[in-house]
Design a protein around this motif. Structure first.
Motif, PDB file in Angstrom:
ATOM      1  N   ASN A  45      -8.150  12.366 -10.928  1.00  0.00           N
ATOM      2  CA  ASN A  45      -8.150  12.365  -9.455  1.00  0.00           C
ATOM      3  C   ASN A  45      -8.093  10.915  -8.989  1.00  0.00           C
ATOM      4  O   ASN A  45      -9.086  10.344  -8.540  1.00  0.00           O
ATOM      5  CB  ASN A  45      -9.424  13.058  -8.943  1.00  0.00           C
ATOM      6  CG  ASN A  45      -9.419  13.202  -7.439  1.00  0.00           C
ATOM      7  OD1 ASN A  45      -8.360  13.181  -6.816  1.00  0.00           O
ATOM      8  ND2 ASN A  45     -10.596  13.348  -6.846  1.00  0.00           N
ATOM      9  N   VAL A  46      -6.911  10.316  -9.122  1.00  0.00           N
ATOM     10  CA  VAL A  46      -6.789   8.872  -8.909  1.00  0.00           C
ATOM     11  C   VAL A  46      -6.956   8.499  -7.438  1.00  0.00           C
ATOM     12  O   VAL A  46      -6.822   9.334  -6.540  1.00  0.00           O
ATOM     13  CB  VAL A  46      -5.429   8.335  -9.423  1.00  0.00           C
ATOM     14  CG1 VAL A  46      -5.218   8.697 -10.878  1.00  0.00           C
ATOM     15  CG2 VAL A  46      -4.277   8.804  -8.556  1.00  0.00           C
ATOM     16  N   THR A  47      -7.215   7.214  -7.220  1.00  0.00           N
ATOM     17  CA  THR A  47      -7.367   6.706  -5.854  1.00  0.00           C
ATOM     18  C   THR A  47      -6.045   6.102  -5.358  1.00  0.00           C
ATOM     19  O   THR A  47      -5.116   5.892  -6.141  1.00  0.00           O
ATOM     20  CB  THR A  47      -8.446   5.592  -5.808  1.00  0.00           C
ATOM     21  OG1 THR A  47      -7.953   4.472  -6.566  1.00  0.00           O
ATOM     22  CG2 THR A  47      -9.778   6.081  -6.354  1.00  0.00           C
ATOM     23  N   LEU A  48      -6.038   5.778  -4.060  1.00  0.00           N
ATOM     24  CA  LEU A  48      -4.854   5.154  -3.445  1.00  0.00           C
ATOM     25  C   LEU A  48      -4.469   3.876  -4.189  1.00  0.00           C
ATOM     26  O   LEU A  48      -3.292   3.639  -4.490  1.00  0.00           O
ATOM     27  CB  LEU A  48      -5.159   4.803  -1.985  1.00  0.00           C
ATOM     28  CG  LEU A  48      -5.175   5.949  -0.982  1.00  0.00           C
ATOM     29  CD1 LEU A  48      -5.676   5.453   0.383  1.00  0.00           C
ATOM     30  CD2 LEU A  48      -3.779   6.557  -0.815  1.00  0.00           C
ATOM     31  N   LEU A  49      -5.447   3.035  -4.490  1.00  0.00           N
ATOM     32  CA  LEU A  49      -5.138   1.733  -5.129  1.00  0.00           C
ATOM     33  C   LEU A  49      -4.565   1.931  -6.530  1.00  0.00           C
ATOM     34  O   LEU A  49      -3.616   1.258  -6.926  1.00  0.00           O
ATOM     35  CB  LEU A  49      -6.384   0.843  -5.147  1.00  0.00           C
ATOM     36  CG  LEU A  49      -6.799   0.304  -3.779  1.00  0.00           C
ATOM     37  CD1 LEU A  49      -8.076  -0.536  -3.880  1.00  0.00           C
ATOM     38  CD2 LEU A  49      -5.677  -0.559  -3.166  1.00  0.00           C
ATOM     39  N   MET A  51      -2.873   4.531  -7.455  1.00  0.00           N
ATOM     40  CA  MET A  51      -1.527   5.056  -7.211  1.00  0.00           C
ATOM     41  C   MET A  51      -0.575   3.897  -6.897  1.00  0.00           C
ATOM     42  O   MET A  51       0.557   3.844  -7.369  1.00  0.00           O
ATOM     43  CB  MET A  51      -1.581   6.019  -6.020  1.00  0.00           C
ATOM     44  CG  MET A  51      -0.416   6.949  -5.920  1.00  0.00           C
ATOM     45  SD  MET A  51      -0.509   7.954  -4.429  1.00  0.00           S
ATOM     46  CE  MET A  51      -2.122   8.706  -4.682  1.00  0.00           C
ATOM     47  N   TRP A  52      -1.080   2.942  -6.131  1.00  0.00           N
ATOM     48  CA  TRP A  52      -0.276   1.779  -5.746  1.00  0.00           C
ATOM     49  C   TRP A  52       0.089   0.936  -6.969  1.00  0.00           C
ATOM     50  O   TRP A  52       1.241   0.585  -7.184  1.00  0.00           O
ATOM     51  CB  TRP A  52      -1.099   0.957  -4.741  1.00  0.00           C
ATOM     52  CG  TRP A  52      -0.346  -0.089  -3.989  1.00  0.00           C
ATOM     53  CD1 TRP A  52       1.001  -0.194  -3.830  1.00  0.00           C
ATOM     54  CD2 TRP A  52      -0.903  -1.191  -3.262  1.00  0.00           C
ATOM     55  NE1 TRP A  52       1.309  -1.284  -3.050  1.00  0.00           N
ATOM     56  CE2 TRP A  52       0.156  -1.914  -2.688  1.00  0.00           C
ATOM     57  CE3 TRP A  52      -2.206  -1.630  -3.033  1.00  0.00           C
ATOM     58  CZ2 TRP A  52      -0.053  -3.046  -1.893  1.00  0.00           C
ATOM     59  CZ3 TRP A  52      -2.405  -2.753  -2.243  1.00  0.00           C
ATOM     60  CH2 TRP A  52      -1.339  -3.464  -1.691  1.00  0.00           C
ATOM     61  N   PRO A  62       4.810   4.392  -3.719  1.00  0.00           N
ATOM     62  CA  PRO A  62       3.719   5.354  -3.885  1.00  0.00           C
ATOM     63  C   PRO A  62       4.111   6.757  -3.409  1.00  0.00           C
ATOM     64  O   PRO A  62       3.799   7.761  -4.055  1.00  0.00           O
ATOM     65  CB  PRO A  62       2.606   4.749  -3.026  1.00  0.00           C
ATOM     66  CG  PRO A  62       2.875   3.279  -3.043  1.00  0.00           C
ATOM     67  CD  PRO A  62       4.367   3.155  -3.049  1.00  0.00           C
ATOM     68  N   VAL A  63       4.838   6.835  -2.315  1.00  0.00           N
ATOM     69  CA  VAL A  63       5.215   8.146  -1.757  1.00  0.00           C
ATOM     70  C   VAL A  63       6.063   8.950  -2.756  1.00  0.00           C
ATOM     71  O   VAL A  63       5.976  10.180  -2.789  1.00  0.00           O
ATOM     72  CB  VAL A  63       5.952   7.955  -0.399  1.00  0.00           C
ATOM     73  CG1 VAL A  63       7.295   7.257  -0.590  1.00  0.00           C
ATOM     74  CG2 VAL A  63       6.065   9.236   0.383  1.00  0.00           C
ATOM     75  N   LEU A  66       4.225  11.468  -4.944  1.00  0.00           N
ATOM     76  CA  LEU A  66       3.677  12.717  -4.373  1.00  0.00           C
ATOM     77  C   LEU A  66       4.797  13.674  -3.994  1.00  0.00           C
ATOM     78  O   LEU A  66       4.562  14.703  -3.364  1.00  0.00           O
ATOM     79  CB  LEU A  66       2.828  12.394  -3.142  1.00  0.00           C
ATOM     80  CG  LEU A  66       1.516  11.675  -3.405  1.00  0.00           C
ATOM     81  CD1 LEU A  66       0.716  11.543  -2.105  1.00  0.00           C
ATOM     82  CD2 LEU A  66       0.680  12.384  -4.464  1.00  0.00           C
TER      83      LEU A  66
END
Lengths: 75, 75
Positions: A45-49, A51-52, A62-63, A66
């Protein structure tokens, strides 16, 4: 489909398209190979950072990670 | 721009478009209003699952929340 599995399928798809091994991505991100494997299997369950950083390692946005059009198990 | 700020600007944009208050989104997600405010200000490093629940609360797709065309401070 669970967002973690959508994300994982995209990570795998873009990693293979970039011709990178899980190990190579792990080194680029400064994480363990098992973590990359876990992400691809939809178990992280990764975070935004994270993912970045991963998007940068795979040279995608990043988009893109998803994108829901990817099919589970797509090579 | 930092992905957390891109995310936050999108959360704010879609929340306003849906005619929801931060409080209403917080109730829908079962979190504190201050957490929603923090997300919108780009100060929360949320996870995939939180992004998923938020997208459901705002009736958008998770990928919409990472759209990089949003401008900071766009109303």
């Amino acid at each position: 489909m669970d967002i973690r599995r959508i994300f994982g399928a995209n990570v795998r798809r873009y990693r293979i398209a970039a011709g990178l091994s899980q190990e190579a991505v792990a080194v680029k991100m400064g994480v363990d190979r098992a973590y990359v494997s876990g992400m691809e299997r939809g178990q992280q369950n990764v975070t935004l950072l994270t993912m970045w950083h991963l998007a940068e390692a795979l040279d995608v946005r990043p988009v893109d990670l998803l994108d829901e059009t990817v099919k589970k198990g797509e090579k």
